[in-house]
Every structure is written in structure tokens, then in C-alpha cells.
Design an enzyme around this catalytic site. Structure first.
Site, PDB file in Angstrom:
ATOM      1  N   HIS A  87      -5.568   7.298  -2.386  1.00 63.98           N
ATOM      2  CA  HIS A  87      -6.363   6.290  -1.421  1.00 63.98           C
ATOM      3  C   HIS A  87      -7.628   5.995  -2.710  1.00 63.98           C
ATOM      4  O   HIS A  87      -7.930   6.877  -3.475  1.00 63.98           O
ATOM      5  CB  HIS A  87      -6.992   6.900  -0.154  1.00 63.98           C
ATOM      6  N   HIS A 125       0.739  -1.173  -0.118  1.00 65.12           N
ATOM      7  CA  HIS A 125       0.071  -0.174   0.218  1.00 65.12           C
ATOM      8  C   HIS A 125       0.715   1.423   0.094  1.00 65.12           C
ATOM      9  O   HIS A 125       0.776   2.308  -0.730  1.00 65.12           O
ATOM     10  CB  HIS A 125      -1.053   0.049   1.106  1.00 65.12           C
ATOM     11  N   GLU A 126       1.795   1.193   0.949  1.00 65.16           N
ATOM     12  CA  GLU A 126       2.518   2.593   1.059  1.00 65.16           C
ATOM     13  C   GLU A 126       3.520   2.726  -0.094  1.00 65.16           C
ATOM     14  O   GLU A 126       3.747   3.853  -0.673  1.00 65.16           O
ATOM     15  CB  GLU A 126       3.367   2.485   2.282  1.00 65.16           C
TER      16      GLU A 126
END
Lengths: 193, 130
Positions: free
Chosen positions: A135, A125-126
Site C-alpha cells: 500500500h 489495485h489488487e
């Protein structure tokens, strides 16, 4: 999928990005291997490559575990709550909450929900943020903002792939389905799921 | 704290409660009410961009700004946009998450920021998909 304001991305000529770990963290090769796998998921679908370097301050992407206030105005909050954050290109800073119980193998089968977080899921995700993605409201997407403890989610969804390929194009070797052929979800206006 | 697998985590490192669990006590709160914990919830929403940085009314009063923040949050997370702190919304709020904001400089790039949702994000009128 979404992007940061003004759609920052790594410049077109910078497809070979380096990453390094904060030396003070003294991470094991096993932990470093988790990040290598996470980077690989993004390089599979883009022309970007990621190579570890020992030069922390010379690296494009700098990864560190911190507890509480660590000087960037976004203090971590202990177990669970916020797990990590990362900056948009070309900042390259990737911070993880050192107070979490980070699980390496990602096997949460046959275990009750508890305060444990799958490291690779958060890393994938990061890295999306490091590359320029914001997002997503698509729950299956890696870039969805929340993750339950004791959950593993590491596979890029079609939404993630469309987003990152809009920024960087596709890896010539990527043989997945062409995301442009899949209709984007059309949201209704009711606010209903 | 790194663990090779979930069974290797000692019980002493597993807390009974986490930082956001207290928000569950706000179930049913809506505009106009005053309840202990709303001030902390406002800080949560400011942290993730749903209340802008100039907002400073960190009282326990459920005001218009909080209602709008909740409505935007609900749209972003595919929940019914009621503007109230219902159980499904709170269940989501307490989940662990990325520290990056969902709304930057007042603009959400998630679902609530999509053109077709700008109206419903700011309105109390219930609309239904055709």
C-alpha cells in the site's frame, strides 16, 4: 509506494503471466474484459504480459468472487467494508467480495454516492498486490488502500509506476515521462497533511 | 452482483448502513475513556495490522495500544497524528478499502514506516516541519 516484506516478485524469467477466472463464477465476457483492461494498465509500464487461460488451477493468477468465509482466513464482510484482497508473488490469488454491487462501466457522473464499487478500479489495485506492490500513502496512487463508493480510479500514478518499475523495469515501449526524474514526495515529520 | 452502470442497481440492494458506519459514534474518543464500540474498532485495527496478532484486550477501553495504532493509521493516511478518534480520522476509517493489511509483522511500509516518521509515529511530542 511500498513492497511486501522481503520484496517478493515474479522471477525475472517469468514475464508472460497467465490469469484465469474461477469457473463457478461464470463471469460474462464483459466482466472479463474489465480485468483485461486492468491488466493492460500494468503491462503498459512493465515488460510483463498477461494472457487469459481457461485452466484455472494452472494459471499464475487466479481470480474469484467469494462471499463471507472462503477458506483463506480473511472472510469478506458483505456490502462495502473490505472489497477484495490479493496475495503477494508467487501466490497469485485474487479474491473479490461477491456481495458488493460491482459496476462495470465506471460512469458515476450525475449519480449520488451509493453503495456501488467500480470493478476496474479495484482490479487495478489488487493486480498491484499480485505483482508485489504494497500500500501507498500517496492518495492519488492506485495502491492507496481506500476508495470511496461511487468513485473511479484506474490510472496508474507516478508513484505506482515508480514502484512497479523498481521491481520489473520499464516496458521498452513505454513512452511516459521517466518517473525517476520526478522527485519523490518528501514527508515532513509533523503528521500534518 | 454485476451491474452495467450505477442506475441499474435496484434500491433493494443498497443498504442504509454498512459494517463500519457504527464507528462514527466514537467521535472524540481518546486514551483513558471507555466507549461502546471500541472493542470492534480494535478488531478493525488488528485486521489491517495496526494492532499485532498477539493483542487480545478486546474491551471497550481506549488503551495505549489503541492510541498508538490510531497515530500510525493517521500518519499512513496523511491525517494529523493526534492519536484520538477525531472526525477526519473516522471519516477515513469507514471508507471501503482493500482487505490487505497496511502493517505487516509490526512494520508499516506506508508513510509511518518511512525513516523520517518513525519518531513521530511513536511519540506524543508534536514536531513541526522546518
Amino acid at each position: 509506494y511500498s513492497f511486501f516484506p522481503n520484496r517478493p516478485r515474479w522471477p525475472p524469467g517469468r514475464t508472460r503471466l497467465t490469469y484465469a477466472f474461477l469457473p463457478e463464477n461464470q463471469l460474462s465476457d464483459v466482466v472479463k474484459g474489465v480485468f483485461a483492461r486492468a491488466f493492460e494498465r500494468w503491462s503498459e509500464v512493465t515488460p510483463l504480459t498477461f494472457t487469459e487461460t481457461s485452466s484455472f488451477y494452472g494459471a499464475d493468477l487466479r481470480i474469484g468472487f467469494f462471499s463471507g468465509d472462503h477458506g483463506d482466513g480473511e472472510p469478506f464482510d458483505g456490502v462495502l467494508g473490505t472489497l477484495a484482497h490479493a496475495f503477494s508473488p508467487p501466490a497469485g490469488r485474487f479474491h473479490l467480495d461477491g456481495d458488493e454491487n460491482w459496476v462495470i462501466d465506471g460512469d458515476f457522473l450525475n449519480s449520488s454516492p451509493m453503495s456501488a464499487v467500480d470493478l476496474e478500479s479495484v482490479a487495478v489495485h489488487e493486480i498491484g498486490h499480485l505483482l508485489g506492490l504494497g500500500h501507498s500513502s500517496v492518495e492519488d496512487a492506485i495502491m492507496y488502500p481506500t476508495i470511496s463508493s461511487g468513485t473511479r480510479k484506474v490510472e496508474l500514478a507516478n508513484d505506482d509506476i515508480m514502484g512497479i518499475q523498481e521491481l520489473y523495469g520499464s516496458n521498452p515501449s513505454y513512452n511516459g515521462s521517466d518517473p525517476t526524474l520526478t522527485p519523490r514526495t518528501e514527508w515532513d515529520t509533523s503528521g500534518a497533511p | 452482483h454485476f451491474f452495467p452502470n450505477i442506475t441499474s442497481i435496484p434500491a433493494s440492494l443498497i443498504p442504509n448502513t454498512t459494517i463500519w458506519d457504527a464507528f462514527n459514534a466514537l467521535d472524540g474518543c481518546r486514551k483513558g475513556v471507555k466507549a461502546d464500540g471500541l472493542a470492534k474498532l480494535k478488531k478493525y485495527f488488528q485486521l489491517f495490522g495496526y494492532l499485532n496478532n498477539s493483542y487480545d484486550n478486546f474491551s471497550d477501553d481506549f488503551d495505549d495500544y489503541l492510541e498508538k495504532a490510531i497515530r500510525t493509521y493517521q500518519l499512513n493516511f496523511n491525517l494529523y497524528a493526534t492519536g484520538e478518534l477525531d472526525a477526519p480520522t473516522l471519516k477515513h476509517i469507514v471508507l471501503p478499502r482493500c482487505g490487505n493489511p497496511d502493517v505487516v509483522n509490526g512494520t508499516s511500509t506506508m508513510r509511518s514506516g518511512k525513516p523520517s516518521n518513525r519518531y513521530s509515529a511513536n511519540s506524543t511530542i508534536h514536531t513541526v516541519a522546518h
